[in-house]
Design an enzyme around this catalytic site. Sequence first.
Site, mmCIF file in Angstrom:
data_model
loop_
_atom_site.group_PDB
_atom_site.id
_atom_site.type_symbol
_atom_site.label_atom_id
_atom_site.label_comp_id
_atom_site.label_asym_id
_atom_site.label_seq_id
_atom_site.Cartn_x
_atom_site.Cartn_y
_atom_site.Cartn_z
ATOM 1 N N HIS A 181 0.842 -1.200 0.000
ATOM 2 C CA HIS A 181 0.000 0.000 0.000
ATOM 3 C C HIS A 181 0.884 1.260 0.000
ATOM 4 O O HIS A 181 0.735 2.134 -0.857
ATOM 5 C CB HIS A 181 -0.902 -0.033 1.244
ATOM 6 N N GLU A 182 1.815 1.320 0.936
ATOM 7 C CA GLU A 182 2.679 2.510 1.021
ATOM 8 C C GLU A 182 3.577 2.619 -0.213
ATOM 9 O O GLU A 182 3.932 3.734 -0.633
ATOM 10 C CB GLU A 182 3.518 2.474 2.304
ATOM 11 N N HIS A 226 1.837 4.667 -2.746
ATOM 12 C CA HIS A 226 2.030 6.102 -2.477
ATOM 13 C C HIS A 226 3.421 6.545 -2.938
ATOM 14 O O HIS A 226 3.596 7.593 -3.557
ATOM 15 C CB HIS A 226 1.921 6.376 -0.972
ATOM 16 N N GLU A 232 -4.484 8.311 -2.601
ATOM 17 C CA GLU A 232 -5.004 7.053 -2.073
ATOM 18 C C GLU A 232 -5.318 6.086 -3.214
ATOM 19 O O GLU A 232 -5.216 4.865 -3.052
ATOM 20 C CB GLU A 232 -6.247 7.327 -1.212
#
Lengths: 509, 509
Positions: free
Chosen positions: A275-276, A279, A305
Site C-alpha cells: 500500500h505505502e 504512495h 489514495e
Amino acid sequence: MTATHNETAAGLRPYKLLEGRFHRLAALNEAAGMLHWDMAAMMPPGGAETRAEQLAQLRLVCHEILADPAMAGLLGEAESRREELDPWAASNLHEMRRQWIHATALEPRLVEALSRASSRCEGIWREARPASDFAKVAPALGELLALVREAAAAKAARLGGGLYEALLDEYEPGGKTASIDAVFDDLAGFLPELRAKALEAQMRRPAPLAAKGPFPTARQKALGERLMATVGFDFDHGRLDTSLHPFCGGTPDDVRITTRYDESDFASALMGVLHETGHALYERGLPQPWRYQPVGQARGMGIHESQSLLMEMQACRSKPFLAHLAPLLAEAFGHDDPAFTAENLLALYWRVKPGFIRVDADEVTYPSHVILRYRLERALIEGRMEIADLPAAWNEGMESLLGIRPPSDREGCLQDIHWYDGAFGYFPTYTLGAMTAAQLFDAAGRADPEIPARLGHGDFKPLLGWLRTHVHGLASSLPASEILTRATGRPLDAGVFKRHLERRYLHQA
Amino acid sequence: MTATHNETAAGLRPYKLLEGRFHRLAALNEAAGMLHWDMAAMMPPGGAETRAEQLAQLRLVCHEILADPAMAGLLGEAESRREELDPWAASNLHEMRRQWIHATALEPRLVEALSRASSRCEGIWREARPASDFAKVAPALGELLALVREAAAAKAARLGGGLYEALLDEYEPGGKTASIDAVFDDLAGFLPELRAKALEAQMRRPAPLAAKGPFPTARQKALGERLMATVGFDFDHGRLDTSLHPFCGGTPDDVRITTRYDESDFASALMGVLHETGHALYERGLPQPWRYQPVGQARGMGIHESQSLLMEMQACRSKPFLAHLAPLLAEAFGHDDPAFTAENLLALYWRVKPGFIRVDADEVTYPSHVILRYRLERALIEGRMEIADLPAAWNEGMESLLGIRPPSDREGCLQDIHWYDGAFGYFPTYTLGAMTAAQLFDAAGRADPEIPARLGHGDFKPLLGWLRTHVHGLASSLPASEILTRATGRPLDAGVFKRHLERRYLHQA
C-alpha cells in the site's frame, strides 16, 4: 510560451519571482517532511519537545513566506498576464493562489485558537476513547467544531463553494459535494446486497488456513523489500523503516515508507508495505522539472489514495499476483506450511468480515465506514446536527449501512482521531481513492490487456509505465477529475468499482 | 537583574527581541543539524541533490535572519544598556554580536566565491590525493587560499586581532595565537624525547596479543551501547548509528552519535564510540534554560574536543577502566581469547607507533601532527609561505617534529581534507582539546580523589557530575580560558598533559 522573448522577459517577472518564493517554500516543506519522518521512525522519545520546536519554527517561516504582504500583489500581477504562461505555468500559478488562500484566509487569532482547541480536544479524546466516554470529550469537540466552522466560512468566502467544500479543498482540491454525493449514494445503495451475497458465498467455501508463525520481523522485512523492488520501488531513492503508524513520507527523490510488524501475522505488514509503495511510486513519478513548484506536487489525497489502493487492492490482491506471491511466502517462512498456496491466499486476502472498526475493515465494508463519516461530518459542518446527537446518529448509520450496531462509543464515534484533531473533510478521500483505483486499473488493462497477467510474473513495468504517463507525470497540472477523465475516458462513477467488487467477492475472479 | 521592573521592561526590549530572533535561528540550525545527521546515517544515495537543496534554503533563511538590516540597530541598542542585563544575558548578547559579525563580515560576493572555490578545490583534491599529485591541486588551493585570506582580513577588521585569529575565532571563540604558541612550543620541545623514551620502554615489553576475530558488528554495537550507558549516555535522548565518518550530531535533547565497524578489529569502533559519547555528554549537559540561545551552546571546538578526549583518553584508556573493560570484552567476543586481559588491553591501547597519518596517530604522536599543521597554516594565512612550498615544508616539519619523512604527498600534505575544503584555523583545537582534557581530568581527580578508581567499577557518576558543574553547565557563558581557569585553578598550560604522557607511556601507570 506564446509571447515573444521581450514580452516574456517583462511579463513573466512577477511569475518568476513567485516561482523563486515557492521554490524556497517547497524545499523548507521538504525539510519539515524529513523531520516528521524522523520523528516517527527514528527519534528517541526525549527528542519530542525539541522536534516540536524545530517544526513550529519551520512552519512559521513557511507561513511568513506565504503571508508576506508582497505576495498578493505578485499573484495579481502574474494573473493579469496569465495568457502569456504555458499551460503548466498557468496551472502552477493557479496552485500558488490556492495555497496562498489556504494560508491567509484565517486570521492569526483563529489559527492559534484552532491549534489550541485541537490539541486540547485530542488530549481529552485520548482519555475518553478507552473509557468509551463520549460525554467527556463532547464539550471540547463542540468548541473545536465551532472554530472549524468559522474557518470553513472564512475559506469558503475566498474559494467560493460551500462550507464543507472549503474544508475538503485542502485535501481534495476542487472537490465537489455534488459529485461525492452522487457516487457515495450509488455505492451506499449497492453495498448492502453485495455484502450479504458475498458473505453467503463465503460461507459455502472453506475458511482460510492460518499460517504457522512466528514470522520473524527480519524475514517479513526482507520479503517486503523484495516485493517493493518487484513493484518498482528504487532503493537508491528511498527506504523502508518501522513506525507505529505506517505512512509514506520524505520527498520524491528520497521516499521513506514505514510499516509495523506483528510476528504472529505475516499478512498485514506485507499488504501495508505494498500500500505505502503505491504512495511512494506516485511521489517518485512526479515530474522532475517542476520538482519544487506547487504544480509539481501530488494532486490531492483522493488520487494519492488511488495509487496506494491500486497497488494494494487492484494489483497485489489480484489472482495472478497472489499466485506469484504464494511460493515467495513459502520460501520466506517455511515450505511445509499448507497456508502458502494461491487458493488459501485468496481465501485469506478476499475475506469479508463486517466489523465496527474502519482501519480493520475489508475492501467490501470499508466504503460504508467512510460514507457514514462523510455524511455525519457534513451535517456537523453545515449545522444540521449537534455534537450531542453524534453517538446516536453514528449507531443508526452503522445499522443502516453495515447492519451492525456498535456496543459502545469506543467502537463507534470515538474510534478515529480525525475529528478530535480538527480534521474535517478528509474522510471521503479514502473511498474516492478506492473508486479511482478501480477505474484507473480497469483503464490500464483496457489500454494494455497484458497488464493483469504480467503481474502474475512479478512484472509491474507495463502497469507502472501507464501510471507514470497518465497519473504520476501530470502532478497538479490538471484537476483530479480531469486527470481521471483523460486517463479512463470518463469522470468518476461507482460503476467500475462495483463491478470489481462483484467479480472478486461474488464470482471469485 | 539589577534594574527595577519598569526600567527592565523598557530597557530590555531590544534584547528580548534579539532573543526571539536567535531562538528561531537556533531551532532552524537544529533542524539543519538533524538533516545533516540523516544525510550521513540514513539517506539513500539518490537523496543527495534534494537534501543539498533543503540545506541550502535553510542556510539562506538563517543567513537572512542574521543579516536582517534591523539586527545592527537592535544589537547596538541592547549593548548600550548592557549593564541592565544579568551576567548570562550579557554573555548571550556578546555571543549574538559574535555570530552576527561572522555572518555579516563577508560581502555576499566573497561568500559565494569561497563556496565555489572550496567545492572546486575539494573536488580536485579527491583526485589529487590518491594520485599523490600535489601540483594538480596547487592552483585551486592557491585561489582558495587567496579568498580565505581576504575573508580573514574582513573578519579581523571587525573582530580585532590578527588574520589567523579571525579564522580561529569561528572554531575557538576568543582563541589567541600567543597562548597557542606558548603551549605548542612547550609541547614541541618536550615530545621528541618522550617519544624516544616511550618507544624504548615499549620495546622491552611484550607486544600486545591480537584478539581472534571476526568481531560481529551486532556484538560490537551491543557492547558499544552498553558502555555508552555506563558512561552516562541517556538513550531516551539519543541514538547510536553507523556512518562513514564517526561524528556527534543532533541536538542536546536528541544527541545522535555514529561510528563505523571493522569486523576484524574490535578496538577502534569501541574507542570511537566512547570518544563521541564524550561529545554527546557535553551537548546533553548544556543548560536547558538557555537551550535556544547563543550563550546556551557549546563553548567551542577546543572545549568540545576536550570532552571527547577526556572520556576516551583520560577516563576510558585509564588503567582502572581497562581492567573493568577486559571481562566485558571476553563476554562479548569469547571467553577463551587470551587477548582480553587487562594487561593486554594496556599494551594494545597504550601502544606508541609514529606514522604519517594523523587520524591513525596515538596519543603521544598526535600533537606533533597538529603542531605541524598549525604552524604551516598560520604561515600560509599570514603570507609567510607560498602554496608551492607546502610539500617541502611539510616533509621537513615531519622530520623535525616526528623524526619520519613521508614517502609521498599522499601520506604528507594531501592527507587531510581541511585546507582543501577551506577550513583554516581548525587544526589547533584537537591538541588544545587534548591538553584541556588532561588538565580537567586532573582537577576532577583532585576535587574528588575517588573519581579515577570509580571508573574501575564502571561508575562515571562522580566524574560526570563534576563535568556537568564545571564545564557542561557553563555553556558559552564564559570564555574557554576562563572556564578552564575556574575549573582547574589556572589557565591552560602543557604541564598536566606532559605529566600524563610521562606517567602513562614511561611509567605505565
